[in-house]
Motif scaffolding. Structure first.
Motif, short mmCIF file in Angstrom:
data_model
loop_
_atom_site.label_atom_id
_atom_site.label_comp_id
_atom_site.label_asym_id
_atom_site.label_seq_id
_atom_site.Cartn_x
_atom_site.Cartn_y
_atom_site.Cartn_z
N PHE A 318 6.48 -0.57 8.70
CA PHE A 318 5.76 0.59 8.16
C PHE A 318 5.93 1.74 9.13
O PHE A 318 6.28 1.53 10.30
N ASN A 319 5.72 2.92 8.68
CA ASN A 319 5.80 4.08 9.55
C ASN A 319 5.16 5.27 8.84
O ASN A 319 4.84 5.20 7.64
N GLN A 329 4.33 8.47 4.35
CA GLN A 329 4.06 7.09 4.77
C GLN A 329 5.08 6.19 4.11
O GLN A 329 5.46 6.42 2.96
N VAL A 330 5.50 5.16 4.83
CA VAL A 330 6.40 4.17 4.23
C VAL A 330 5.89 2.78 4.59
O VAL A 330 5.42 2.54 5.70
N TYR A 331 5.92 1.90 3.60
CA TYR A 331 5.57 0.50 3.81
C TYR A 331 6.69 -0.35 3.25
O TYR A 331 7.11 -0.14 2.10
N TYR A 376 -1.78 5.79 1.32
CA TYR A 376 -2.09 4.45 0.84
C TYR A 376 -2.54 3.57 2.01
O TYR A 376 -2.17 3.81 3.15
N ARG A 377 -3.32 2.54 1.65
CA ARG A 377 -3.81 1.62 2.67
C ARG A 377 -2.71 0.68 3.12
O ARG A 377 -2.10 0.00 2.30
N GLN A 378 -2.54 0.63 4.43
CA GLN A 378 -1.52 -0.25 4.99
C GLN A 378 -1.76 -1.71 4.64
O GLN A 378 -0.85 -2.41 4.20
N GLU A 379 -3.00 -2.17 4.82
CA GLU A 379 -3.29 -3.59 4.60
C GLU A 379 -2.96 -4.01 3.18
O GLU A 379 -2.44 -5.09 2.93
N LEU A 382 1.04 -3.81 2.54
CA LEU A 382 1.77 -4.87 3.24
C LEU A 382 1.48 -6.23 2.62
O LEU A 382 2.36 -7.07 2.51
N ARG A 383 0.25 -6.42 2.20
CA ARG A 383 -0.08 -7.72 1.60
C ARG A 383 0.67 -7.91 0.28
O ARG A 383 1.22 -8.98 0.03
N GLU A 386 4.21 -8.74 1.28
CA GLU A 386 4.37 -10.06 1.89
C GLU A 386 4.12 -11.18 0.90
O GLU A 386 4.70 -12.26 1.01
N PHE A 400 -6.59 0.59 -5.73
CA PHE A 400 -7.20 -0.01 -4.55
C PHE A 400 -6.43 0.34 -3.28
O PHE A 400 -6.95 0.24 -2.19
N ASN B 369 -6.87 3.38 8.82
CA ASN B 369 -5.77 2.79 8.06
C ASN B 369 -4.83 2.00 8.97
O ASN B 369 -3.86 2.52 9.50
N GLY B 370 -5.14 0.71 9.13
CA GLY B 370 -4.27 -0.22 9.83
C GLY B 370 -3.82 0.28 11.19
O GLY B 370 -4.63 0.74 12.00
N GLN B 372 -1.61 2.75 11.83
CA GLN B 372 -0.85 4.00 11.71
C GLN B 372 -1.22 5.05 12.75
O GLN B 372 -0.52 6.04 12.90
N SER B 442 -1.49 -10.19 8.95
CA SER B 442 -2.18 -9.40 7.93
C SER B 442 -2.88 -10.28 6.90
O SER B 442 -3.78 -9.84 6.21
N LEU B 447 -8.65 -7.98 2.77
CA LEU B 447 -8.24 -6.95 1.81
C LEU B 447 -9.52 -6.29 1.32
O LEU B 447 -10.49 -6.96 1.01
#
Lengths: 444, 451
Positions: A318-319, A329-331, A376-379, A382-383, A386, A400, B369-370, B372, B442, B447
């Motif tokens: 991510f970055n 943002q990128v995931y 957007y939310r990272q968690e 990424l979930r 993944e 969400f 946010n995580g 970042q 993670s 969540l």
């Protein structure tokens, strides 16, 4: 156990903090650049007058003393790995049991005519910022070379001081070796809106000197000469490992480390930008000069040193960045050119906001999110990646993931509608978890 | 700390048109000053109208030059280089002038006679009563909130949260702190401010207030309305929304801080020492106001037998030190030196009360946010309450702080989209508990669930 850390950047400082959190070993952190850990990422904001100099330092000076993390401002000139000793430029010998190398990066300087002139500078060190700031008044134009993330920062810095900027970009559009075409063009347009003179498909050929050893103009590979007194070189960074060459340490581009961040020498670790991971986990590169990988490596190496061997696992990529006013943002994985087995869903408002979701053609599992002007939310993202979540499930629950400030106009329903139109589907967006949902109920 | 000596490029940061705009506003202020000091001889209300026009028109030019000409975005260029906003000579001049005005207002209103005369016509129009020093103050205060509110709306026109919140504070200031009290006076009713409650308005719950307010049904209603707001509405609203429902959406002190005070928000101290001082002071003042009020009532109950004149002596001391010196002179006068929320952060007992609820029992928090965060420090710098937001954000910890007024600027200035103000109940129970260790896979990070 005497622990010596060379480099006080995000990697070295995080290692020191986590070593101290979990142990009482003496810690010495050595830096050539600055007395205290500072936010390299914030240099631009000091130049622009958003922050004052002391805001660069995330911890007040007493923090280091209170946590018994000894600091030393010195240059390490000699490494005696056999006797576990290092020598500083002032002639002091310092013994260690564990040595952590966190020397970071340095700007890559292409071998060009005139690169050594006064007025040709990267943006990396505190000293670079100092130099650029004290040479900014009376500039008729600044030239920035290299269309990446630091280049756009430098362009914004000069722009904030009303200095005209010419931006030489090797690629046919901004950062097109990383961004898909649509996003790249949107940012290009945004740069134009801010009056940045972008020259695409253009390389720097030479920098022309004036009579005092400063620069007076640049010459491009298209034969054009652009008058300037300051040239910002932002063509990437390379690991800062010059001091270790031929010292017995295994080095490729960076210091080679295994999955525990150990070098080939006993008791010597390397973390952060200067480390090159021999076998990176899937989707990751051997050298990643980003802020959070430095932090993660610092945490990981602390655990390993303290007897809990921990594999460095940065997880899914991510970055984030900001191009003038556009947040990015990128995931996960977003390739600039769409691979044949990947489908893309791209929504944009045409100027300042866009959402891209890439997913596999075979099983529709999502692989990446690319966002401009939308948070957007990272968690959550990424979930989804993944777990290999299918695109339609993701779209149903897309709200969400939204992390925009309250009351921000939501884009998710437009994204879902676009998907339905393209694919003749009937995916329905579930209700939101925000105040907006409440307001929508009131509207009905 | 290193001294980078980043050269001060202030001439580069403001165009001559922006400067012209400010200069026109300054001429308007100068006319006010003439009325104040000299009580100039030509018709006062005309001078006043010209003054208001110049101040507003200058600001209009400034807004155009600084914001609306350019694409929308965070525009903090040069904030730390400009004399007015970086504690330079202009900052000191403005600070001293406001301090002088407050000093006259509280203790030497006779020096304001020229100004009071100038506002007479407006006062007659609105309140059907002659102007006094407090009407002058209220009018200037409201004018500042409205004009600087408009400036703020332009500055943050890309952020809807900022838009709606600013409309709200301007509405409450204009409607509930200006027109409504004026209309009440014109109807021969008590001058009541429905957006201020005890203990911020410490006089609202004293025996003396009760004895005159209980004479009218509106007054009696207002007395109990204040108590209801304090004991019932405040905890409930703070539970749902945090103290921001009041501090940055309704309160008049907040209205001035969020509009006229916005250019000075970064001047608040972020040090841990000032956080310690803040907790001692604000809770100390809450205890003081409770004691002072309690003693007044006790004195009535004991029929002045024991405490005699001491309870009102305590009251007068509080009124002088906290009510006048702190909330007025220091609270506003020192905007350009200490930032816009000095009173709200170190003094306001209402803020202390809400802060206790916000800390202990509220859904409100700022989520992170995580991983970042890049530790750039814009969030901390632009926090008017002096919260070191970065300290939390960089370790992935949600921010739960008693002092946060929920202005949302940290989230707006963050270049990586890391912060979000939140009142959803989803993970409210876990708010601020633990830093998210980055090495936690993670799958172990909860969540955020829908409500």
């Amino acid at each position: 156990m005497q622990i010596v850390i060379i480099g006080n950047g995000i990697a070295g400082s995080t290692a020191a903090r986590f070593l101290r959190k979990q142990s009482d070993h003496p810690i010495l952190m050595i830096s050539e650049e600055s007395d205290y850990f500072f936010s390299r990422t914030a240099l631009m904001y000091v130049y622009m007058g958003h922050l004052k100099e002391q805001d660069l330092f995330p911890y007040e000076p007493f923090f280091w003393e209170k946590n018994r993390i000894n600091l030393l401002r010195a240059k390490v000139v000699q490494f005696d790995y056999e006797n576990k000793k290092i020598h500083t430029d002032s002639g002091t010998a310092i013994g260690y049991d564990v040595l952590v190398l966190a020397t970071g990066s340095q700007p890559f300087r292409p071998a060009l005519k005139g690169i050594e002139l006064e007025g040709v500078r990267g943006l990396y060190h505190l000293q670079d910022l100092q130099y650029i700031a004290s040479n900014s008044s009376g500039l008729s134009r600044a030239v920035v070379v290299g269309g990446g993330l630091i280049g756009v920062e430098l362009a914004e810095m000069f722009h904030s001081r009303h200095i005209p900027v010419t931006f030489l970009i090797r690629e046919p559009s901004y950062w097109s070796n990383v961004l898909p075409r649509e996003e790249s063009l949107m940012i290009g347009q945004h740069l134009r809106d801010h009056s940045i003179d972008c020259r695409y498909n253009t390389n720097l050929k030479a920098i022309l000197p004036d009579e005092t050893g400063g620069c007076t103009a640049v010459l491009t590979d298209k034969g054009e000469q652009i008058a300037t007194e300051l040239v910002g070189i932002t063509t990437g960074v390379v690991p800062n490992v010059g001091a270790f060459r031929s010292s017995g340490l295994e080095i490729n581009k960076g210091i080679l480390v295994d999955e525990y961040l150990q070098t080939n020498l006993p008791g010597v670790y390397a973390i952060g930008d200067c480390a090159e991971v021999k076998k990176p986990s899937s989707g990751r590169k051997p050298i990643e000069a980003v802020w959070y990988t430095g932090r993660k490596m610092g945490e990981t190496v602390a655990a390993t040193i303290l007897g809990k061997p921990t594999v460095y696992d940065p997880g899914t990529w991510f970055n984030s960045a900001k191009f003038f006013d556009l947040e990015y943002q990128v995931y996960g994985t977003i390739d600039p050119q769409l691979p044949p087995d990947i489908e893309t869903l791209y929504w944009s408002d045409g100027s300042s906001r866009s959402v891209r979701i890439n997913y596999r053609t075979s099983d529709t599992s999502v692989v990446g999110f690319n966002l401009i002007g939308v948070r957007y939310r990272q968690e959550v993202c990424l979930r989804w990646i993944e777990q290999g979540c299918g695109i339609e499930k993701v779209l149903e629950e897309l709200s969400f993931a939204n992390f925009d400030p309250e009351f921000t106009t939501e884009v998710e329903s437009a994204v879902v509608t676009l998907y339905n139109q393209k694919n003749g589907k009937q995916v329905k967006l579930k209700s939101q978890r925000s105040l907006t949902a409440l307001l929508r109920i009131f509207k009905k | 700390m290193e001294n980078l000596s980043i050269s001060n490029p202030s001439p580069l940061f403001m165009s001559w048109r922006s400067k012209a705009g400010l200069a026109i506003s300054v001429v308007g202020v100068f006319i006010l000053g003439l009325l104040w000091i000299a009580g100039v001889s030509f018709e006062h209300w005309k001078a006043l109208s010209i003054s208001f026009f110049l101040m507003a028109y200058g600001m209009r030019i400034f807004i155009r030059e600084e914001y609306s000409r350019f694409p929308s975005g965070i525009r903090n260029n040069g904030v730390w280089f400009r004399s007015l906003t970086a504690r330079g000579i202009w900052g000191w001049i403005v600070g001293i002038l406001i301090t002088l005005f407050y000093t006259c207002l509280y203790w030497f209103p006779e020096y304001l006679s020229g100004l009071i005369q100038a506002f007479n016509r407006l006062s007659q129009l609105l309140r059907k009563a002659p102007a006094d020093a407090w009407f002058v103050y209220g009018s200037l205060y409201t004018f500042a909130v409205v004009t600087m509110g408009i400036k703020f709306l332009y500055k943050y026109r890309h952020q809807r949260y900022q838009q709606i919140r600013t409309w709200s504070v301007v509405f409450f200031q204009l409607g509930f702190s200006y027109f409504l009290p004026g209309i009440l006076v014109s109807l021969q009713q008590p001058e009541l401010y429905f957006t201020y409650f005890w203990p911020l308005s410490y006089a609202n719950a004293t025996p003396a207030t009760w004895s005159w307010q209980s004479q009218t049904s509106l007054g009696a209603f207002f007395f109990f309305f204040g108590l209801f707001m304090f004991f019932v509405a405040t905890p409930v609203l703070t539970w749902f929304f945090g103290k921001r429902w009041y501090c940055s959406w309704v309160c008049g002190c907040g209205a001035l801080a969020e509009t006229a005070g916005d250019p000075f928000r970064h001047l608040s101290s972020k040090s841990i020492a000032s956080w310690k001082l803040e907790r001692w002071m604000i809770h100390g003042i809450l205890v003081m106001v409770v004691l002072v009020t309690f003693l007044l009532w006790l004195n009535v109950y004991l029929e002045r037998a024991v405490l005699k004149e001491y309870s009102s002596l305590f009251y007068k001391t509080y009124s002088f030190l906290v009510g006048a010196v702190f909330s007025g002179v220091v609270g506003v006068g020192f905007y350009p030196l200490l930032g816009s929320r000095v009173w709200c952060r170190f003094g306001c007992p209402m803020a202390a009360w809400m802060g206790i609820w916000q800390r202990k029992a509220s859904r409100f928090r700022i989520t992170v946010n995580g991983g970042q965060c890049i530790s750039c420090g814009n969030c901390s710098s632009y926090c008017e309450m002096g919260i070191d937001v970065r300290a939390y954000a960089q370790r992935g910890q949600d921010i739960v702080r008693a002092s946060c007024v929920g202005c949302g600027i940290c989230s707006a200035v963050c270049p990586r989209g890391v912060l979000r103000l939140e009142n959803a109940s989803g993970d409210a129970a876990r708010r601020g508990k633990d830093a998210r260790l980055i090495q936690v896979p993670s799958s172990e990070v909860g969540l955020l669930k829908p409500d």
